[in-house]
Design an enzyme around this catalytic site. Structure first.
Site, PDB file in Angstrom:
ATOM      1  N   GLU A 160      -6.557  -7.858  -0.707  1.00 40.86           N
ATOM      2  CA  GLU A 160      -6.923  -7.898   0.711  1.00 40.86           C
ATOM      3  C   GLU A 160      -8.359  -7.442   0.868  1.00 40.86           C
ATOM      4  O   GLU A 160      -8.789  -6.493   0.223  1.00 40.86           O
ATOM      5  CB  GLU A 160      -6.097  -6.892   1.523  1.00 40.86           C
ATOM      6  CG  GLU A 160      -4.662  -7.196   1.733  1.00 40.86           C
ATOM      7  CD  GLU A 160      -4.002  -6.088   2.564  1.00 40.86           C
ATOM      8  OE1 GLU A 160      -4.694  -5.394   3.344  1.00 40.86           O
ATOM      9  OE2 GLU A 160      -2.793  -5.901   2.408  1.00 40.86           O
ATOM     10  N   HIS A 185      -7.918  -7.239  14.732  1.00 44.98           N
ATOM     11  CA  HIS A 185      -8.414  -7.312  13.350  1.00 44.98           C
ATOM     12  C   HIS A 185      -8.881  -8.737  13.080  1.00 44.98           C
ATOM     13  O   HIS A 185      -8.235  -9.699  13.493  1.00 44.98           O
ATOM     14  CB  HIS A 185      -7.269  -6.940  12.400  1.00 44.98           C
ATOM     15  CG  HIS A 185      -7.703  -6.591  11.019  1.00 44.98           C
ATOM     16  ND1 HIS A 185      -8.196  -7.533  10.144  1.00 44.98           N
ATOM     17  CD2 HIS A 185      -7.699  -5.411  10.355  1.00 44.98           C
ATOM     18  CE1 HIS A 185      -8.480  -6.937   8.988  1.00 44.98           C
ATOM     19  NE2 HIS A 185      -8.200  -5.640   9.093  1.00 44.98           N
ATOM     20  N   GLU A 219       0.821  -1.213   0.000  1.00 45.69           N
ATOM     21  CA  GLU A 219       0.000   0.000   0.000  1.00 45.69           C
ATOM     22  C   GLU A 219       0.858   1.267   0.000  1.00 45.69           C
ATOM     23  O   GLU A 219       0.840   2.052   0.962  1.00 45.69           O
ATOM     24  CB  GLU A 219      -0.969   0.010   1.173  1.00 45.69           C
ATOM     25  CG  GLU A 219      -2.011  -1.090   1.079  1.00 45.69           C
ATOM     26  CD  GLU A 219      -3.093  -0.992   2.151  1.00 45.69           C
ATOM     27  OE1 GLU A 219      -2.862  -0.328   3.173  1.00 45.69           O
ATOM     28  OE2 GLU A 219      -4.172  -1.568   1.942  1.00 45.69           O
TER      29      GLU A 219
END
Ligand code: GLA
Length: 685
Positions: free
Chosen positions: A328, A379, A171
């Protein structure tokens, strides 16, 4: 190496290198898996993980993304034993590897030795290490160290049979993109010299006569740091462009090293198509072999299924309508939003299959096993802390089964006759300070127009305003504030040649330098729209105006003087009362509509569908609320995805075989609440 480090030329990108379809030769079917970070676990857990992966049908994992310090514990000293072992375990289990370059998280030794590579914010704060994603993209020390560890990996694993894909960095631009450190300022000046050639050109482009900002020497130019009042807006826009290019150069830096060792293995990096505005992905997509995207729901929104579709449609468009990877997404809640709302039962499958319906050939998650420590311990993961007895794990197994049943869809593509213009430069410019109203919001308008099309079941692409638009019957331009000369000529030619263009307010306002073109607004689109805007008349918060077609407008109005345009609707009240609100213009053999206020819901749908009809686009039956209808095909085979996001069962006309249930559908498909059907038809059968 010197070449690579100093390559800072502006916005020139190589022709894309095409990896022949099917783009990931191995694994054979649709790719299924996720980020896998086994370095957080003892080795006996790796064995268990891999057995579970096999049970779930996982065939691809992304590894090593944040492992720099494990691979290079001290500068120039390497330890590959653990990665060798992991690669072997995966290979023995028939699981392919998407190998990360670990350059989003440089080791502590790097920061100790090269603190000058730390990014500096616009406010002048030097950010600390101890996190990730924090190097200045222009730091020569960072680029050199990144190229080196990449080379070590590429050399070692080039011939490894498990390796099918390279995952460069992670990213780019998140969370830090712009850096105001010394290397960045120097590189910015070089970039500006290449863009403008002379200071005179730069002074003209930046309008430096305003507030006495004229530059006499190149080294007087700084990055647009936080200053007493508003900074030069053209300078800020250029700094954004420069940053995207600098980040892209970091990617190319590593990719080119990799290609020397593995010229036939595709290289990619994970985009954040609609979410991160620090990279101009139209340019980036030409440099990756496969477009890969990360997508996360905005937990508090209730229209996430539409936002997800938009992200997927943009990703497909960035990929030039070639298959792409969902690199993702999450099985459940993320951990970085205010209230991290968990996905409801079935949502994991609906989300995954929606990406697939819109052209993805890979469904990957962050991450395989939930972390016990570190910033992401809350997460969700494919394998939650509570293990295999969980609903999430069951849904992961079910999704693995579904993807096997859908393998025939691999490589098929999506056809759209409508496109929405998407230009990140326009967003960057519009988001700068001192705009006519804080209610102007490009993202909000794009979502509104996209939603109208989604609800009508109309497949939509996204396109850059300079792209060849001739394949589309209708182009939408919601809030396209910045329209450069090339884009203006392109849109003009498109409509003149018979195209249909629907424009919403605050479009065509400035050129590539954030300068208002001479004459009345909207300079770039004045002829095409056949009107002039004489004054912006923004509305107050919560103020509503009424249009003669019954629509309600908010946020914005303006004083319009039609030339050749026909007035379709007038303002009945408000500051523009009795003036035109919605117009249509014939230009050449095409048509251009203009909507000068913020309309929503049924009012907006009516305008959009009128344009769709004029464009001659035949629409299928409007799906019931919450039913997503999306189709991909090969010419021979058609796969129609019916994804029911609603809490009631839905029906939709369809004939064929539902690949998920195995049942034959004749005439009408019944899609139970929260579930998905994928109807397969074969031409001539
Ligand atoms: C991003 C990153 C991942 C992870 C997820 C969490 O997409 O690439 O490493 O942090 O967010 O949602």
């Amino acid at each position: 190496m010197t070449d690579v480090l100093h390559r800072t030329g502006p916005r020139t990108v190589a022709e894309p290198r095409r990896i022949p379809a099917p783009w990931v030769q191995r694994p054979a079917g649709l790719c299924y898996g996720g980020d896998y970070n086994p370095e957080q676990w003892p080795r006996e857990v790796w064995v268990e993980d891999i057995a579970l992966m096999r049970e779930a049908g996982i065939n691809l994992v992304s590894i090593g993304i944040f492992s720099w310090v494990l691979l290079e514990p001290r500068e120039g000293e390497y330890d590959f034993e653990w990665l060798d072992h992991l690669m072997e375990l995966l290979h023995d289990a028939g699981i392919s590897v998407d190998l990360g370059t670990p350059t989003a998280a440089p080791p502590a030794w790097f920061w100790k030795k090269y603190p000058q590579a730390l990014p500096v914010t616009r406010e002048g704060v030097t950010l600390g290490a101890g996190s990730r994603g924090m190097a200045s993209p222009s730091s020569p020390e960072y680029r050199r160290a990144a190229a080196n560890i990449t080379e070590q990996l590429a050399r070692r694993y080039a011939a490894h049979p498990a390796l099918v894909l390279w995952h460069v960095h992670n990213e780019y631009g998140a969370p830090v993109s712009e850096s105001y450190d010394d290397s960045s300022v120097a590189a910015f000046r070089t970039w500006l010299q290449a863009r403008y050639g002379t200071l005179e050109e730069l002074n003209n482009a930046w309008g430096t006569l305003f507030w006495g900002q004229k530059y006499g020497e190149w080294d007087e130019i700084d990055a647009p740091r936080l200053s007493a009042s508003v900074s030069n807006q053209a300078q800020r826009l250029d700094f954004r462009r420069f940053t995207s290019d600098a980040l892209l150069q970091c990617y190319i830096n590593e990719r080119d090293v990799i290609r020397r060792y593995t010229p036939t293995i595709p290289v990619t990096t994970n985009f954040m198509a609609t979410n991160c505005l620090s990279a101009d992905y139209w340019a980036w997509s030409k440099e990756v072999d496969i477009v890969a995207n990360d997508h996360y729901l905005v937990a508090e929104r209730t229209d996430n299924h539409i936002l997800l579709s938009m992200d997927a449609d943009l990703t497909r468009s960035l990929a030039g309508n070639r298959p792409w990877m969902l690199m993702e997404h999450s099985t459940g809640a993320v951990n970085w939003q205010g209230r991290n709302i968990a996905k409801r039962p079935g949502e994991l499958a609906r989300n995954s299959l929606s990406h697939l319906a819109r052209g993805a050939d890979a469904v990957m998650f962050f991450q395989f096993r939930a972390s016990r420590f570190g910033a992401e311990k809350f997460h969700s993961a494919m394998l939650p802390h509570a293990g295999t007895g969980t609903r999430i794990w069951r849904e992961v197994l079910d999704l693995g089964d579904d993807l096997k049943k859908l393998a025939a869809a691999k490589g098929s593509t999506v056809t759209s006759r409508v496109a929405i213009l998407w230009d990140v430069e326009s967003f960057w410019a519009q988001d700068l300070e001192w705009r006519p109203s804080s209610d102007l919001n490009h993202r909000e308008r794009i979502e509104a127009y996209y939603t109208a099309l989604w609800q009508a079941g109309i497949s939509t692409d996204f396109a850059h305003p300079e792209a060849d638009l001739t394949g589309y019957d209708l182009i939408l331009a919601p809030a396209l504030y910045l329209v450069g000369d090339k884009a203006a000529a392109n849109l003009k030619e498109y409509v003149h040649g018979g195209g249909n263009l629907l424009v919403s307010y605050f479009s065509g306002i400035v050129d590539a330098n954030d300068t208002v073109p001479a004459g009345a607004l909207p300079g770039a689109l004045r002829d095409v729209l056949g009107l002039e805007i004489h004054e912006f008349l923004p509305l107050r918060e919560n103020e509503t105006v009424t249009l003669s077609n019954g629509a309600a407008g908010t946020a914005w109005s303006e004083e319009i003087h039609p030339g050749t345009a026909t007035v379709l609707s007038l303002y009945l009240d408000g500051p523009a009362a009795s003036g035109p609100a919605i117009t249509r213009n014939t230009f050449g053999t095409g048509t251009a509509w203009y909507v000068s206020t913020k309309i929503d819901g049924a009012d907006l749908t009516a305008v959009v569908l009128a344009a769709v009809e004029t464009a001659g686009i035949k629409t299928a039956l409007r799906p019931p609320a919450g039913l997503e209808v999306a189709t991909r095909g090969t010419g021979e085979d058609t796969f129609t995805f019916l994804i029911n996001h609603a809490e009631t069962d839905a029906e939709y006309p369809a004939t064929g075989r539902d690949l998920l249930s195995g049942e034959t559908v004749t005439g009408t498909a019944v899609v139970p609440a929260g579930t998905v059907c994928v109807i397969h038809t074969v031409k001539g059968k």
